[in-house]
Design a protein around this motif. Structure first.
Motif, PDB file in Angstrom:
ATOM      1  N   GLU A 180       0.827  -1.211   0.000  1.00 32.04           N
ATOM      2  CA  GLU A 180       0.000   0.000   0.000  1.00 32.04           C
ATOM      3  C   GLU A 180       0.859   1.258   0.000  1.00 32.04           C
ATOM      4  OE1 GLU A 180      -3.569   2.047   2.678  1.00 32.04           O
ATOM      5  OE2 GLU A 180      -2.642   0.151   3.292  1.00 32.04           O
ATOM      6  N   VAL A 181       1.915   1.253   0.816  1.00 31.59           N
ATOM      7  CA  VAL A 181       2.783   2.425   0.872  1.00 31.59           C
ATOM      8  C   VAL A 181       3.513   2.623  -0.456  1.00 31.59           C
ATOM      9  CG1 VAL A 181       4.791   3.444   2.017  1.00 31.59           C
ATOM     10  CG2 VAL A 181       3.036   2.269   3.368  1.00 31.59           C
ATOM     11  N   MET A 182       3.921   1.531  -1.083  1.00 30.48           N
ATOM     12  CA  MET A 182       4.634   1.619  -2.359  1.00 30.48           C
ATOM     13  C   MET A 182       3.690   1.714  -3.556  1.00 30.48           C
ATOM     14  SD  MET A 182       7.707  -1.147  -1.642  1.00 30.48           S
ATOM     15  CE  MET A 182       8.536  -0.763  -3.185  1.00 30.48           C
ATOM     16  N   ASN A 183       2.371   1.710  -3.270  1.00 28.93           N
ATOM     17  CA  ASN A 183       1.353   1.862  -4.312  1.00 28.93           C
ATOM     18  C   ASN A 183       1.520   0.795  -5.403  1.00 28.93           C
ATOM     19  OD1 ASN A 183      -0.886   3.013  -5.532  1.00 28.93           O
ATOM     20  ND2 ASN A 183       0.320   4.509  -6.697  1.00 28.93           N
ATOM     21  N   MET A 184       1.573  -0.466  -4.958  1.00 27.91           N
ATOM     22  CA  MET A 184       1.729  -1.581  -5.889  1.00 27.91           C
ATOM     23  C   MET A 184       0.501  -2.476  -5.840  1.00 27.91           C
ATOM     24  SD  MET A 184       5.650  -2.815  -5.387  1.00 27.91           S
ATOM     25  CE  MET A 184       7.029  -1.773  -5.884  1.00 27.91           C
ATOM     26  N   SER A 185       0.155  -3.028  -6.963  1.00 28.08           N
ATOM     27  CA  SER A 185      -0.887  -4.055  -7.017  1.00 28.08           C
ATOM     28  C   SER A 185      -0.225  -5.421  -6.886  1.00 28.08           C
ATOM     29  CB  SER A 185      -1.672  -3.960  -8.332  1.00 28.08           C
ATOM     30  OG  SER A 185      -0.800  -4.157  -9.428  1.00 28.08           O
ATOM     31  N   VAL A 186      -0.943  -6.371  -6.289  1.00 25.05           N
ATOM     32  CA  VAL A 186      -0.343  -7.676  -5.992  1.00 25.05           C
ATOM     33  C   VAL A 186      -1.203  -8.792  -6.567  1.00 25.05           C
ATOM     34  CG1 VAL A 186       0.778  -6.861  -3.894  1.00 25.05           C
ATOM     35  CG2 VAL A 186      -1.521  -7.807  -3.771  1.00 25.05           C
ATOM     36  N   ALA A 187      -0.564  -9.917  -6.837  1.00 23.16           N
ATOM     37  CA  ALA A 187      -1.245 -11.151  -7.256  1.00 23.16           C
ATOM     38  C   ALA A 187      -0.616 -12.296  -6.480  1.00 23.16           C
ATOM     39  CB  ALA A 187      -1.099 -11.371  -8.755  1.00 23.16           C
ATOM     40  N   PHE A 188      -1.444 -13.166  -5.940  1.00 23.95           N
ATOM     41  CA  PHE A 188      -0.976 -14.250  -5.088  1.00 23.95           C
ATOM     42  C   PHE A 188      -1.109 -15.579  -5.817  1.00 23.95           C
ATOM     43  CE2 PHE A 188      -3.031 -11.036  -2.393  1.00 23.95           C
ATOM     44  CZ  PHE A 188      -1.908 -10.574  -1.739  1.00 23.95           C
ATOM     45  N   ARG A 189      -0.057 -16.373  -5.749  1.00 20.93           N
ATOM     46  CA  ARG A 189      -0.068 -17.669  -6.416  1.00 20.93           C
ATOM     47  C   ARG A 189       0.633 -18.723  -5.562  1.00 20.93           C
ATOM     48  NH1 ARG A 189       1.767 -16.120 -12.598  1.00 20.93           N
ATOM     49  NH2 ARG A 189       0.028 -14.713 -13.076  1.00 20.93           N
ATOM     50  N   PHE A 190       0.296 -19.958  -5.848  1.00 16.25           N
ATOM     51  CA  PHE A 190       1.007 -21.077  -5.254  1.00 16.25           C
ATOM     52  C   PHE A 190       2.175 -21.459  -6.158  1.00 16.25           C
ATOM     53  CE2 PHE A 190      -0.831 -23.127  -1.534  1.00 16.25           C
ATOM     54  CZ  PHE A 190      -1.946 -22.328  -1.334  1.00 16.25           C
ATOM     55  N   PRO A 191       3.183 -22.121  -5.617  1.00 21.43           N
ATOM     56  CA  PRO A 191       4.263 -22.629  -6.470  1.00 21.43           C
ATOM     57  C   PRO A 191       3.703 -23.571  -7.524  1.00 21.43           C
ATOM     58  CG  PRO A 191       4.902 -22.740  -4.180  1.00 21.43           C
ATOM     59  CD  PRO A 191       3.458 -22.381  -4.191  1.00 21.43           C
ATOM     60  N   ARG A 192       4.213 -23.467  -8.733  1.00 19.58           N
ATOM     61  CA  ARG A 192       3.694 -24.272  -9.846  1.00 19.58           C
ATOM     62  C   ARG A 192       4.229 -25.702  -9.826  1.00 19.58           C
ATOM     63  NH1 ARG A 192       4.364 -20.077 -14.973  1.00 19.58           N
ATOM     64  NH2 ARG A 192       2.990 -18.426 -14.174  1.00 19.58           N
ATOM     65  N   ASN A 193       5.483 -25.857  -9.396  1.00 23.71           N
ATOM     66  CA  ASN A 193       6.147 -27.150  -9.567  1.00 23.71           C
ATOM     67  C   ASN A 193       5.964 -28.091  -8.386  1.00 23.71           C
ATOM     68  OD1 ASN A 193       7.132 -26.166 -12.008  1.00 23.71           O
ATOM     69  ND2 ASN A 193       8.945 -25.281 -11.024  1.00 23.71           N
ATOM     70  N   THR A 194       5.437 -27.616  -7.283  1.00 24.92           N
ATOM     71  CA  THR A 194       5.318 -28.469  -6.097  1.00 24.92           C
ATOM     72  C   THR A 194       4.203 -27.955  -5.210  1.00 24.92           C
ATOM     73  OG1 THR A 194       6.447 -29.292  -4.137  1.00 24.92           O
ATOM     74  CG2 THR A 194       7.070 -27.105  -4.892  1.00 24.92           C
ATOM     75  N   LYS A 195       3.617 -28.862  -4.442  1.00 27.10           N
ATOM     76  CA  LYS A 195       2.594 -28.465  -3.482  1.00 27.10           C
ATOM     77  C   LYS A 195       3.208 -28.010  -2.167  1.00 27.10           C
ATOM     78  CE  LYS A 195      -0.933 -31.586  -5.328  1.00 27.10           C
ATOM     79  NZ  LYS A 195      -1.865 -32.692  -5.009  1.00 27.10           N
ATOM     80  N   GLU A 196       4.485 -28.236  -2.000  1.00 27.71           N
ATOM     81  CA  GLU A 196       5.152 -27.875  -0.757  1.00 27.71           C
ATOM     82  C   GLU A 196       5.614 -26.424  -0.827  1.00 27.71           C
ATOM     83  OE1 GLU A 196       6.363 -27.568   2.786  1.00 27.71           O
ATOM     84  OE2 GLU A 196       5.370 -29.399   2.106  1.00 27.71           O
ATOM     85  N   ILE A 197       5.240 -25.644   0.186  1.00 26.50           N
ATOM     86  CA  ILE A 197       5.548 -24.217   0.188  1.00 26.50           C
ATOM     87  C   ILE A 197       6.999 -23.964   0.555  1.00 26.50           C
ATOM     88  CG2 ILE A 197       5.020 -22.018   1.302  1.00 26.50           C
ATOM     89  CD1 ILE A 197       2.892 -22.965  -0.600  1.00 26.50           C
ATOM     90  N   TRP A 198       7.486 -24.618   1.593  1.00 24.84           N
ATOM     91  CA  TRP A 198       8.823 -24.320   2.091  1.00 24.84           C
ATOM     92  C   TRP A 198       9.880 -24.832   1.119  1.00 24.84           C
ATOM     93  CZ3 TRP A 198       4.829 -25.597   5.348  1.00 24.84           C
ATOM     94  CH2 TRP A 198       4.475 -24.592   6.260  1.00 24.84           C
ATOM     95  N   PRO A 199      10.863 -23.987   0.841  1.00 20.80           N
ATOM     96  CA  PRO A 199      11.829 -24.312  -0.215  1.00 20.80           C
ATOM     97  C   PRO A 199      12.892 -25.307   0.240  1.00 20.80           C
ATOM     98  CG  PRO A 199      12.351 -22.181   0.746  1.00 20.80           C
ATOM     99  CD  PRO A 199      11.080 -22.634   1.401  1.00 20.80           C
ATOM    100  N   VAL A 200      13.343 -26.097  -0.716  1.00 23.54           N
ATOM    101  CA  VAL A 200      14.439 -27.043  -0.508  1.00 23.54           C
ATOM    102  C   VAL A 200      15.386 -26.929  -1.692  1.00 23.54           C
ATOM    103  CG1 VAL A 200      15.081 -29.466  -0.267  1.00 23.54           C
ATOM    104  CG2 VAL A 200      12.958 -28.627   0.784  1.00 23.54           C
ATOM    105  N   LYS A 201      16.654 -26.864  -1.391  1.00 27.27           N
ATOM    106  CA  LYS A 201      17.647 -26.799  -2.459  1.00 27.27           C
ATOM    107  C   LYS A 201      17.962 -28.208  -2.940  1.00 27.27           C
ATOM    108  CE  LYS A 201      22.286 -25.170  -3.613  1.00 27.27           C
ATOM    109  NZ  LYS A 201      23.554 -24.590  -3.102  1.00 27.27           N
ATOM    110  N   LEU A 202      17.817 -28.435  -4.241  1.00 31.86           N
ATOM    111  CA  LEU A 202      18.064 -29.743  -4.830  1.00 31.86           C
ATOM    112  C   LEU A 202      19.541 -29.911  -5.172  1.00 31.86           C
ATOM    113  CD1 LEU A 202      14.963 -29.926  -7.198  1.00 31.86           C
ATOM    114  CD2 LEU A 202      15.171 -30.748  -4.840  1.00 31.86           C
TER     115      LEU A 202
END
Length: 415
Positions: free
Chosen positions: A43-65
């Protein structure tokens, strides 16, 4: 601006609404401490946002392969499908190499969610007053006292006095048992040496009975609980199942410790909030997670939870931040706004506001029970007394049958 976040409580603590359109499902996030901070920045930066889930996995927390790529919310930052990602993400060296992190906006520790100790059964309220060695010592004392009373009553055989109830060993035992139970004897002793011992016996039994009655009353009204699991050692020795998200391993203390090795070798891996819900809603399972998540989940699912307890797990400090692409032009402005929100105390205000809404929505009834409150005595509180009465009846019946058999056998021998 695109951003990835978690639906579960074990992440951004967001309230999620799914809206289905003709072409896709749109996820709307409108609640959560991370969410409010992000919306404040947008809001302060006057930006519009869009929310999405990760496309490649159902797991939110990241793991380095092993190939160097990332899964979860950070994977799409690498693929340039998002501008900023957050979901209770913590700062570490691997993430700092590949991404820009904002200033830390929240610190967290780890708490073990364990089943609360079960109360002792009501029928054990009498036996738990003294330990087993103490009960044995009391019975030995009764036998020795009966022997001493028998010896004192027969010490001066040349003195002819009325000491009939103390002349035999069985009579002495009955009298000592009566004093020990706090009831009157059939006849008081008349010799001086027996009177002195009898008075000392009464004083001692009075002290024991006072302690016994006080503790029995407290155990009946407010029963004690079995040993509570309050350390990792207790958890390992209890033998109950436990599990947690594999990423939490990074925040455990020295993995060379035998306790940590034992925990890691037998833990059940689980993702999302499955372990937390299982630990809260059912008994016989433990898990470790963020302290703030424990408070949230206990309120969020309060209508279906069983009683749970916690103890603190030693861990490395969990520093939570948002992540952006390496060299992103947004990093400096976002850091400035995060500092502004922290200085104004907004995260704490948002947190309290969220919990107040959850409590009202869940209709949580808080009952404050004072120590001075009384409890109505029911038959269940007197289980131990009835069990002892039943035991006494059984012993009396067995002795009665023994006397009948002895009488019949003796009658046959006389004939």
């Amino acid at each position: 601006m695109q951003r990835y976040s978690s639906r579960s409580a074990e992440g951004t603590l967001c309230h999620v609404v799914q809206q289905k359109t003709d072409d896709q499902n749109v996820t709307i996030y409108d609640e959560g401490t991370d969410m409010r901070l992000f919306l404040f920045i947008a809001e302060v930066m006057n930006m519009s946002v869009a929310f999405r889930f990760p496309r490649n996995t159902k797991e939110i927390w990241p793991v380095k392969l092993e190939n160097g790529s990332w899964t979860g919310v950070l994977g799409d930052l690498i693929d340039k499908n998002a501008d900023i990602s957050f979901s209770a993400l913590t700062i570490n060296l691997n993430k700092s190499i590949y991404f820009d992190s904002t200033h830390v906006y929240q610190f967290s520790g780890l708490l073990w969610i364990v089943p609360c100790a079960e109360p002792f059964h009501q029928w054990t309220s009498i036996t738990r007053v003294f330990s087993a060695p103490m009960w044995l010592l009391l019975f030995v004392f009764i036998i020795i006292s009966a022997g001493l009373m028998y010896s004192l009553s027969n010490f001066h055989k040349d003195i002819i006095m009325d000491v009939g109830p103390y002349r035999t060993m069985s009579d002495c035992f009955y009298n000592v048992w009566a004093v020990f139970l706090g009831v009157s004897v059939t006849k008081l002793p008349v010799t001086n040496h027996l009177k002195v011992y009898f008075i000392m016996l009464v004083w001692y039994c009075l002290a024991v009975n006072t302690v016994f009655q006080a503790y029995v009353t407290s155990y009946i009204v407010q029963p004690e609980y079995q040993k509570q699991i309050d350390s990792v050692e207790d958890l390992i020795s209890s033998g109950i199942e436990y599990g947690f998200y594999p990423g939490i391993t990074l925040f455990l203390p020295d993995t060379s410790d035998w306790r940590i090795k034992e925990i890691l070798s037998h833990r059940i891996p689980c993702y999302g909030d499955t372990c937390i819900r299982r630990a809260i809603e059912k008994k016989g399972f433990a898990t470790v997670t963020d302290s703030i998540i424990v408070e949230y989940m206990k309120t969020y699912v309060s209508q279906n939870i069983s009683v749970v307890c916690t103890f603190k797990q030693e861990c490395k400090a969990k520093r939570m931040a948002m992540f952006l692409e390496k060299g992103s032009f947004l990093t400096e402005n976002i850091n400035r706004l995060i500092d502004t929100a922290l200085e104004a105390g907004l995260p704490g205000f948002w947190w309290n506001n969220i919990f107040n809404k959850l409590r009202i929505k869940a209709q949580v009834e808080v009952r404050i029970k004072l120590l001075e409150d009384y409890n109505s005595l029911l038959l269940t509180h007197l289980q131990s007394a009835f069990y002892l009465l039943q035991l006494g009846y059984c012993l009396s019946f067995i002795i009665f049958l023994g006397e009948l058999l002895y009488y019949k056998k003796r009658k046959k021998l006389i004939r």
